[in-house]
Design a protein around this motif. Structure first.
Motif, mmCIF file in Angstrom:
data_model
loop_
_atom_site.group_PDB
_atom_site.id
_atom_site.type_symbol
_atom_site.label_atom_id
_atom_site.label_comp_id
_atom_site.label_asym_id
_atom_site.label_seq_id
_atom_site.Cartn_x
_atom_site.Cartn_y
_atom_site.Cartn_z
ATOM 1 N N UNK A 1 -43.048 63.423 -19.761
ATOM 2 C CA UNK A 1 -41.722 63.827 -19.288
ATOM 3 C C UNK A 1 -41.870 64.552 -17.949
ATOM 4 N N UNK A 2 -42.368 63.827 -16.965
ATOM 5 C CA UNK A 2 -42.588 64.358 -15.624
ATOM 6 C C UNK A 2 -41.332 64.147 -14.779
ATOM 7 N N UNK A 3 -41.401 64.530 -13.496
ATOM 8 C CA UNK A 3 -40.274 64.262 -12.603
ATOM 9 C C UNK A 3 -39.958 62.777 -12.547
ATOM 10 N N UNK B 1 -53.365 55.495 -7.320
ATOM 11 C CA UNK B 1 -52.700 56.664 -7.891
ATOM 12 C C UNK B 1 -51.265 56.300 -8.273
ATOM 13 N N UNK B 2 -50.846 56.765 -9.428
ATOM 14 C CA UNK B 2 -49.494 56.537 -9.921
ATOM 15 C C UNK B 2 -48.738 57.846 -9.771
ATOM 16 N N UNK B 3 -47.696 57.833 -8.946
ATOM 17 C CA UNK B 3 -46.982 59.048 -8.572
ATOM 18 C C UNK B 3 -45.904 59.373 -9.612
ATOM 19 N N UNK B 4 -46.116 60.446 -10.366
ATOM 20 C CA UNK B 4 -45.127 60.901 -11.352
ATOM 21 C C UNK B 4 -44.249 62.016 -10.792
ATOM 22 N N UNK B 5 -44.283 62.184 -9.479
ATOM 23 C CA UNK B 5 -43.439 63.188 -8.836
ATOM 24 C C UNK B 5 -44.111 64.532 -8.746
#
Length: 303
Positions: free
Chosen positions: A35-37, A145-149
């Motif tokens: 439950x990230x940005x 890299x997978x950007x989760x905010x």
């Protein structure tokens, strides 16, 4: 935790583990919800029990238009079979998988045929996968890299289990999503079992993958089966020993039985200790898959 339920991963903020109830076995299939940005689902299960995963996402507070990422560790259907179903329900989510797995999720026909051949009667626990649209999926390479905010997942290839397998490292929380690269964690005995399915299991590469996980020095390992475990140095040693001893046991039994591979499989099905820890039917099926995977590996390496 029982099938269809979820709970926080203690020690890792905003991370939840969902039990898919795969193969009618509590905790056998673990899906992780960040439950990230930019929220993410890491692995999806077979898709057969997807409604309970949808409910978990609802209860966590992730709306249909909020889910940003559907992250598959690899293309095997017990980990990625639900990817297309999730993509259909969550229209803003991008599906990502190691590059060699993209074709399997866009056109799963060959993967389904191979899985049916490998699992036999166990196919009843699966669901026909929904193809992932080509414009909704991206292939990943080592180091991506997978950007989760507010955090990111770093991709590390781990092809010993299958060429399309990776592990994902979240450096800030010091958690690694190992999927099948570190084996199957068995909580009842607090140890690790090997997972060596056909046709592409590679022992030497598995041992290198385990070393790579150790090099990340995580605080937590999130296994694809039976959930998360706090990391300690003994974990990788246990896993390496399990893999080496298992391959040698299959090699020795094949020699003892004069190369009768079906008899080798039957032996390990009937003597599997895992019937003590989970669904006996699944334990025997795992023993069959693991044995056949090693036999295929031995054929390839001994030619």
């Amino acid at each position: 935790m029982n099938a269809g339920e979820f709970e926080p991963v203690h020690g890792v903020p905003d991370l939840f583990v969902h039990d898919t109830g795969m193969f009618d076995t509590d905790e056998y299939g673990s899906v992780y919800v960040y439950d990230a940005d930019e929220p993410a689902v890491i692995d999806t299960g077979t898709g057969a029990n997807r409604e309970t995963l949808f409910k978990t996402l609802d209860e966590v507070g992730i709306e249909r238009d909020d889910l940003a990422w559907i992250v598959a560790t690899h293309a095997h259907l017990d980990h990625a079979g639900g990817a297309g179903h999730l993509a259909k329900r969550y229209p803003e989510a991008e599906v990502v998988v190691p590059e060699q797995g993209v074709g399997h999720l866009v056109d799963p026909e060959a993967l389904v045929a191979g899985t049916k051949s490998a699992v036999g009667d166990q196919w009843r626990y699966y669901d026909d996968p929904e193809p992932v649209p080509e414009d909704r999926i991206t292939g990943l390479a080592d180091g991506d890299r997978i950007d989760l905010g507010d955090r990111e997942l770093v991709v590390h290839d781990a092809p010993g289990h299958a060429p399309h397998h990776a592990v994902y490292h979240e450096p800030d929380a010091e958690v690694v999503f190992t999927a099948d690269a570190a084996g199957i964690y068995v909580p009842e005995v607090d140890t690790v079992r090997q997972t060596t399915p056909p046709p592409q299991f590679d022992l030497d590469q598995c041992l290198r993958d385990l070393g790579a996980v150790a090099d990340l020095e995580p605080e937590y390992c999130c296994f694809g089966h039976f959930g998360p475990r706090k990391y300690d140095e003994s974990l990788i040693g246990e896993a390496k020993r399990a893999y080496v001893e298992w391959v040698e046991a299959v090699r020795a039994k094949r020699a003892e039985l004069d190369g009768d591979d079906e008899a080798v499989v039957e032996h390990f099905e009937s003597t599997s200790a895992d019937v003590e820890f989970w669904n006996p039917e699944r334990a025997r099926a795992d023993a069959s898959l693991n044995t056949r995977g090693v036999l295929t590996y031995l054929d390839r390496t001994e030619e």
